[in-house]
Scaffold this motif. Structure first.
Motif, PDB file in Angstrom:
ATOM      1  N   LEU A  36     -54.486  70.864  40.515  1.00  0.00           N
ATOM      2  CA  LEU A  36     -53.727  69.775  39.903  1.00  0.00           C
ATOM      3  C   LEU A  36     -54.599  68.554  39.665  1.00  0.00           C
ATOM      4  O   LEU A  36     -55.480  68.228  40.464  1.00  0.00           O
ATOM      5  N   LYS A  37     -54.318  67.887  38.552  1.00  0.00           N
ATOM      6  CA  LYS A  37     -54.952  66.636  38.168  1.00  0.00           C
ATOM      7  C   LYS A  37     -53.828  65.661  37.830  1.00  0.00           C
ATOM      8  O   LYS A  37     -52.759  66.090  37.403  1.00  0.00           O
ATOM      9  N   LEU A  38     -54.064  64.373  38.000  1.00  0.00           N
ATOM     10  CA  LEU A  38     -53.054  63.383  37.643  1.00  0.00           C
ATOM     11  C   LEU A  38     -53.224  63.005  36.184  1.00  0.00           C
ATOM     12  O   LEU A  38     -54.297  62.562  35.773  1.00  0.00           O
ATOM     13  N   PHE A  54     -46.527  59.394  34.651  1.00  0.00           N
ATOM     14  CA  PHE A  54     -47.487  60.148  35.444  1.00  0.00           C
ATOM     15  C   PHE A  54     -46.933  61.546  35.635  1.00  0.00           C
ATOM     16  O   PHE A  54     -45.736  61.718  35.834  1.00  0.00           O
ATOM     17  N   THR A  55     -47.799  62.516  35.606  1.00  0.00           N
ATOM     18  CA  THR A  55     -47.402  63.880  35.913  1.00  0.00           C
ATOM     19  C   THR A  55     -48.619  64.622  36.430  1.00  0.00           C
ATOM     20  O   THR A  55     -49.753  64.207  36.197  1.00  0.00           O
ATOM     21  N   PHE A  56     -48.387  65.706  37.136  1.00  0.00           N
ATOM     22  CA  PHE A  56     -49.492  66.566  37.522  1.00  0.00           C
ATOM     23  C   PHE A  56     -49.689  67.604  36.431  1.00  0.00           C
ATOM     24  O   PHE A  56     -48.729  68.093  35.839  1.00  0.00           O
ATOM     25  N   ASP A  57     -50.931  67.923  36.175  1.00  0.00           N
ATOM     26  CA  ASP A  57     -51.288  68.873  35.128  1.00  0.00           C
ATOM     27  C   ASP A  57     -52.440  69.724  35.644  1.00  0.00           C
ATOM     28  O   ASP A  57     -53.350  69.197  36.282  1.00  0.00           O
ATOM     29  N   GLU A  58     -52.405  71.002  35.364  1.00  0.00           N
ATOM     30  CA  GLU A  58     -53.499  71.892  35.771  1.00  0.00           C
ATOM     31  C   GLU A  58     -54.586  71.972  34.708  1.00  0.00           C
ATOM     32  O   GLU A  58     -55.687  72.412  34.990  1.00  0.00           O
ATOM     33  N   VAL A  72     -60.370  63.694  43.217  1.00  0.00           N
ATOM     34  CA  VAL A  72     -59.133  63.693  42.429  1.00  0.00           C
ATOM     35  C   VAL A  72     -59.481  63.307  40.990  1.00  0.00           C
ATOM     36  O   VAL A  72     -60.210  62.352  40.764  1.00  0.00           O
ATOM     37  N   GLN A  73     -58.947  64.071  40.046  1.00  0.00           N
ATOM     38  CA  GLN A  73     -59.193  63.774  38.634  1.00  0.00           C
ATOM     39  C   GLN A  73     -57.974  63.115  38.011  1.00  0.00           C
ATOM     40  O   GLN A  73     -56.858  63.604  38.148  1.00  0.00           O
TER      41      GLN A  73
END
Length: 100
Positions: A36-38, A54-58, A72-73
């Motif tokens: 996961l990345k922000l 904001f969301t988490f994205d792979e 953290v990215q």
């Protein structure tokens, strides 16, 4: 030398603080998905103005800007980056998960 595989760095005006990176890292560990990345984005533009989200994205998309801190990215698409230029920082207080 710049690798073609690396995304461009986020504009210097976008600051990902140590506190925010630490909090986001905690949330990613809670999700048990190290991929996961922000993702920070801007949407809307109607009567109520722009909305920041904001969301988490792979997945990192072509053209995304990336800031990495403490492993953290933080990702920002090029269009959203233009609107985020006016924001000073992504801080710990706006990265807190709401109480459920």
């Amino acid at each position: 030398m710049v690798s073609a595989d690396l995304p461009p760095a986020a504009p210097q005006v976008l600051i990902f603080t140590d506190a925010a990176a630490g909090k986001v890292g905690e949330l990613i560990r809670e999700e048990a998905n190290p991929n996961l990345k922000l993702r920070v984005f801007v949407s809307g533009g109607g009567c109520s103005g722009f909305q920041y989200g904001f969301t988490f994205d792979e997945k990192m998309e072509d053209g995304d800007f990336c800031v990495e801190k403490q492993g953290v990215q933080l990702l920002v698409d090029p269009m959203s980056a233009q609107y985020l230029m006016a924001r000073k920082s992504i801080t710990k207080r706006i990265c807190r998960a709401p109480n459920s």
